[in-house]
Design a protein around this motif. Structure first.
Motif, PDB file in Angstrom:
ATOM      1  N   TYR A 145      -6.515 -82.245  10.477  1.00 40.99           N
ATOM      2  CA  TYR A 145      -5.355 -83.060  10.095  1.00 40.99           C
ATOM      3  C   TYR A 145      -5.993 -84.420   9.528  1.00 40.99           C
ATOM      4  O   TYR A 145      -5.262 -85.109   8.787  1.00 40.99           O
ATOM      5  CB  TYR A 145      -4.518 -83.130  11.150  1.00 40.99           C
ATOM      6  N   ALA A 146      -7.043 -84.939   9.771  1.00 44.62           N
ATOM      7  CA  ALA A 146      -7.737 -86.160   9.486  1.00 44.62           C
ATOM      8  C   ALA A 146      -7.885 -85.742   7.928  1.00 44.62           C
ATOM      9  O   ALA A 146      -7.816 -86.836   6.969  1.00 44.62           O
ATOM     10  CB  ALA A 146      -9.142 -86.524  10.001  1.00 44.62           C
ATOM     11  N   LEU A 147      -8.677 -84.742   7.554  1.00 48.38           N
ATOM     12  CA  LEU A 147      -8.913 -84.530   6.084  1.00 48.38           C
ATOM     13  C   LEU A 147      -7.494 -84.092   5.208  1.00 48.38           C
ATOM     14  O   LEU A 147      -7.320 -84.629   4.237  1.00 48.38           O
ATOM     15  CB  LEU A 147      -9.735 -83.175   6.202  1.00 48.38           C
ATOM     16  N   HIS A 148      -6.597 -83.416   5.758  1.00 45.55           N
ATOM     17  CA  HIS A 148      -5.292 -83.465   5.234  1.00 45.55           C
ATOM     18  C   HIS A 148      -4.487 -84.639   5.003  1.00 45.55           C
ATOM     19  O   HIS A 148      -3.944 -84.872   3.963  1.00 45.55           O
ATOM     20  CB  HIS A 148      -4.439 -82.347   6.453  1.00 45.55           C
ATOM     21  N   ALA A 149      -4.628 -85.415   6.102  1.00 46.55           N
ATOM     22  CA  ALA A 149      -4.043 -86.716   5.810  1.00 46.55           C
ATOM     23  C   ALA A 149      -4.506 -87.393   4.797  1.00 46.55           C
ATOM     24  O   ALA A 149      -3.763 -88.175   4.079  1.00 46.55           O
ATOM     25  CB  ALA A 149      -4.282 -87.600   7.224  1.00 46.55           C
ATOM     26  N   VAL A 150      -5.722 -87.402   4.394  1.00 43.04           N
ATOM     27  CA  VAL A 150      -6.368 -88.014   3.155  1.00 43.04           C
ATOM     28  C   VAL A 150      -5.468 -87.540   1.914  1.00 43.04           C
ATOM     29  O   VAL A 150      -5.336 -88.586   1.208  1.00 43.04           O
ATOM     30  CB  VAL A 150      -7.935 -87.866   3.191  1.00 43.04           C
ATOM     31  N   GLU A 151      -5.301 -86.465   1.782  1.00 43.54           N
ATOM     32  CA  GLU A 151      -4.740 -86.049   0.579  1.00 43.54           C
ATOM     33  C   GLU A 151      -3.128 -86.225   0.714  1.00 43.54           C
ATOM     34  O   GLU A 151      -2.772 -86.739  -0.300  1.00 43.54           O
ATOM     35  CB  GLU A 151      -4.870 -84.410   0.636  1.00 43.54           C
ATOM     36  N   LYS A 152      -2.611 -86.000   1.781  1.00 43.44           N
ATOM     37  CA  LYS A 152      -1.191 -86.376   1.997  1.00 43.44           C
ATOM     38  C   LYS A 152      -0.873 -88.001   1.863  1.00 43.44           C
ATOM     39  O   LYS A 152       0.262 -88.108   1.314  1.00 43.44           O
ATOM     40  CB  LYS A 152      -0.826 -85.981   3.430  1.00 43.44           C
TER      41      LYS A 152
END
Ligand SMILES: [Zn+2]
Length: 422
Positions: A145-152
Motif C-alpha cells: 500500500y505504500a507504493l499504491h498510495a504514491v499512485e493514488k
C-alpha cells in the motif's frame, strides 16, 4: 515535509482500513510450507487491482543448485512460486527500490493454545490477531500500500520499484534467492519484518541439522536386551547445549557484545518410538543453531559433527553405531549492516520526520531474507517493520498503528529515494 509528502501521508490514512483488510485476507490463508497457493493468489489479485504486473518466479532447483546461497531442502518446489512486480520508472533521476516480504508462515500448532482460530483474523483493542499477521503479512500489506498510495496520491516515481512476495523464508531463503537470481534487485532493499520501526543492523547466521540414532528394539520385559534410541539421544543433545554455551563465550562482533545470550540452540522436532511397551529402535531430532557474523557455515557444521561424535564416543553402543548428522534447509551466514549507508540514512530521515527521533538500531538474534541481498545483490538494505508479539507462538498479534507507521515511512522513502514525478 513538503505538501506533496503531506498528501502521501493523508493518502495512507485514507487507505488504512484497506491495509488492515488486506492483512486479514492474507492471514485467512494458512500458508504454511507447501500451502502458500491461497496467499499467493490473494497477493497476485491485489497487485493486479493496483495495475501492477506480478510475475510468478519459480524456485528452479536445477538452476540454483550451484548458487552459493542455495540451501538444499528435502521437499518439492513443484507448483510453488514467488511473486514479483516491478513498477517501471516514470522519469529519470531517482534511485531504485525493492520491498521484500514473505507470505509463508510457521505452523500454529498446538492450535488449541490459541484463544481463537489462528487463521481467522481478529481485530481487538488496536491489535490484529492471527498466525502470520505479524510475521509478516502486515508488513507485506504496508509495503504494497505504500507504493499504491504514491499512485493514488497522483504521483509517479523517477526510479523503478519492485514489490516481492516470497515463500520459503521460514526454512531456507530459497524464495528470495530465486527472485534475486531472476534479476529482481535494487539500489535499496527494505523488508518489513516485525522487529518494529528500527534500523536492522545485524543478523546472526542460522543452520538446521538433523541427527538420526539407531537403537535395538525389544519387548520391555527385557529392556536390558534392547537399546533405547530415544534415551541415547540425551547425551547428544547435552553435548550440543555445551557447544551453544561455548560459542556464546567466544569472541563476538561489537554489536552483539551487550546481548546476554545471542546464540541459541533449539531442538525443534523429536521423532522416535511408536509403542509404550516397545524399546524404540530409532530416534531422530532436528535442531537449529545460530552463529555470529564472520563465522562460516562450514565451520559450524564441523563443530556440530564433532560435538555429536565425541559424545557418541563416550557411549559403547553409540561408538559402535555412530549417529548420522545431516544438514538441510537454512545454511545462512550472518552479517553486519552499516546504518550510515545512503538508503538507511534516507529511511532514518523519514522515520525521524514522522516520530521526532532517530530510529534505534536493532541487533537481531535470528535471520531474514536480507542475507540474499547482502551477499549476492547490490547489498544496501535493512528491515523496518511493524510491532508484533508472539510470532511463532500462540496468539500472535500485530499492532495496527505500527502497520500504518511502516506504510507512512515507506511512502516517504519512495518519495525521497526514488523521487516523485508529477
Ligand atoms: Zn518473518
Amino acid at each position: 515535509m513538503d505538501s506533496r509528502e503531506q498528501k502521501l501521508l493523508a493518502t495512507i490514512e485514507a487507505l488504512s482500513t484497506d491495509i488492515f483488510d488486506f492483512t486479514c485476507r492474507l492471514v485467512e490463508q494458512p500458508s504454511t510450507l507447501g500451502n502458500e497457493a491461497g496467499a499467493l493468489k490473494v497477493m497476485e489479485a491485489e497487485l493486479r487491482s493496483f495495475g501492477f504486473a506480478p510475475q510468478q518466479v519459480p524456485i528452479d532447483r536445477d538452476k540454483l543448485r550451484d548458487h552459493p546461497g542455495f540451501a538444499p531442502v528435502p521437499w518439492s518446489y513443484e507448483g510453488r512460486y514467488n511473486l514479483a512486480a516491478t513498477r517501471p520508472a516514470d522519469g529519470a533521476g531517482g534511485r531504485s527500490a525493492l520491498f521484500n516480504g514473505h507470505l509463508d508462515v510457521v505452523s500454529p500448532e498446538p492450535a488449541h493454545f490459541w484463544d481463537n482460530d489462528p487463521f481467522i483474523p481478529v481485530i481487538q483493542d488496536g491489535w490484529l490477531y492471527g498466525r502470520g499477521g505479524g510475521d509478516m503479512k502486515a508488513g507485506v500489506a504496508a509495503m504494497t500500500y505504500a507504493l499504491h498510495a504514491v499512485e493514488k496520491a497522483g504521483f509517479g516515481l523517477n526510479a523503478p520499484v519492485t514489490l516481492e512476495a516470497v515463500i520459503e523464508e521460514e526454512c531456507c531463503g530459497n524464495g528470495a534467492l530465486a527472485c534475486l537470481d531472476a534479476g529482481y534487485d535494487a539500489e535499496a532493499v527494505l523488508i518489513p519484518e516485525p522487529f518494529g520501526p528500527t534500523l536492522y543492523s545485524a543478523q546472526v547466521g542460522v543452520l538446521w541439522f538433523k541427527v538420526r540414532l539407531r537403537g535395538a528394539a525389544s519387548h520391555v520385559q527385557a529392556t536390558a536386551a534392547g537399546t533405547n534410541a530415544i534415551e541415547k539421544s540425551y547425551p547428544l543433545i547435552a553435548a550440543l547445549r555445551r557447544l551453544e554455551e561455548q560459542m556464546n563465550r567466544e569472541e563476538r562482533p561489537a554489536p552483539y557484545r551487550d546481548l546476554e545470550h545471542p546464540l541459541n540452540l533449539n531442538i525443534g522436532i523429536f521423532e522416535g518410538g511408536d509403542w509404550p511397551s516397545t524399546v524404540p529402535a530409532e530416534a531422530t531430532f532436528h535442531g537449529r543453531l545460530s552463529f555470529f557474523p564472520g563465522t562460516s557455515y562450514e565451520d559450524v557444521c564441523r563443530r556440530i559433527r564433532e560435538a555429536v561424535s565425541s559424545a557418541a564416543q563416550q557411549d559403547p553402543w553409540l561408538a559402535q553405531n555412530p549417529p548420522a548428522v545431516e544438514f538441510y534447509a537454512f545454511r545462512s551466514e550472518g552479517h553486519l549492516i552499516d546504518r550510515e549507508q545512503p538508503a538507511l540514512a534516507t529511511l532514518n530521515g523519514c522515520h525521524s520526520d514522522l516520530t521526532g527521533s532517530d530510529a534505534e538500531s536493532y541487533v537481531s538474534t535470528c535471520t531474514t531474507d536480507l542475507r540474499a541481498f547482502h551477499f549476492f545483490g547490490q547489498g544496501q538494505g535493512t528491515c523496518y517493520g511493524p510491532v508484533a508479539e508472539n510470532i511463532h507462538g500462540a496468539n500472535e498479534r500485530v499492532q495496527l498503528d505500527s502497520i500504518l507507521q511502516v506504510a507512512r515511512a515507506y511512502a516517504l522513502f519512495l518519495a525521497r529515494w526514488c523521487r516523485l514525478a508529477e
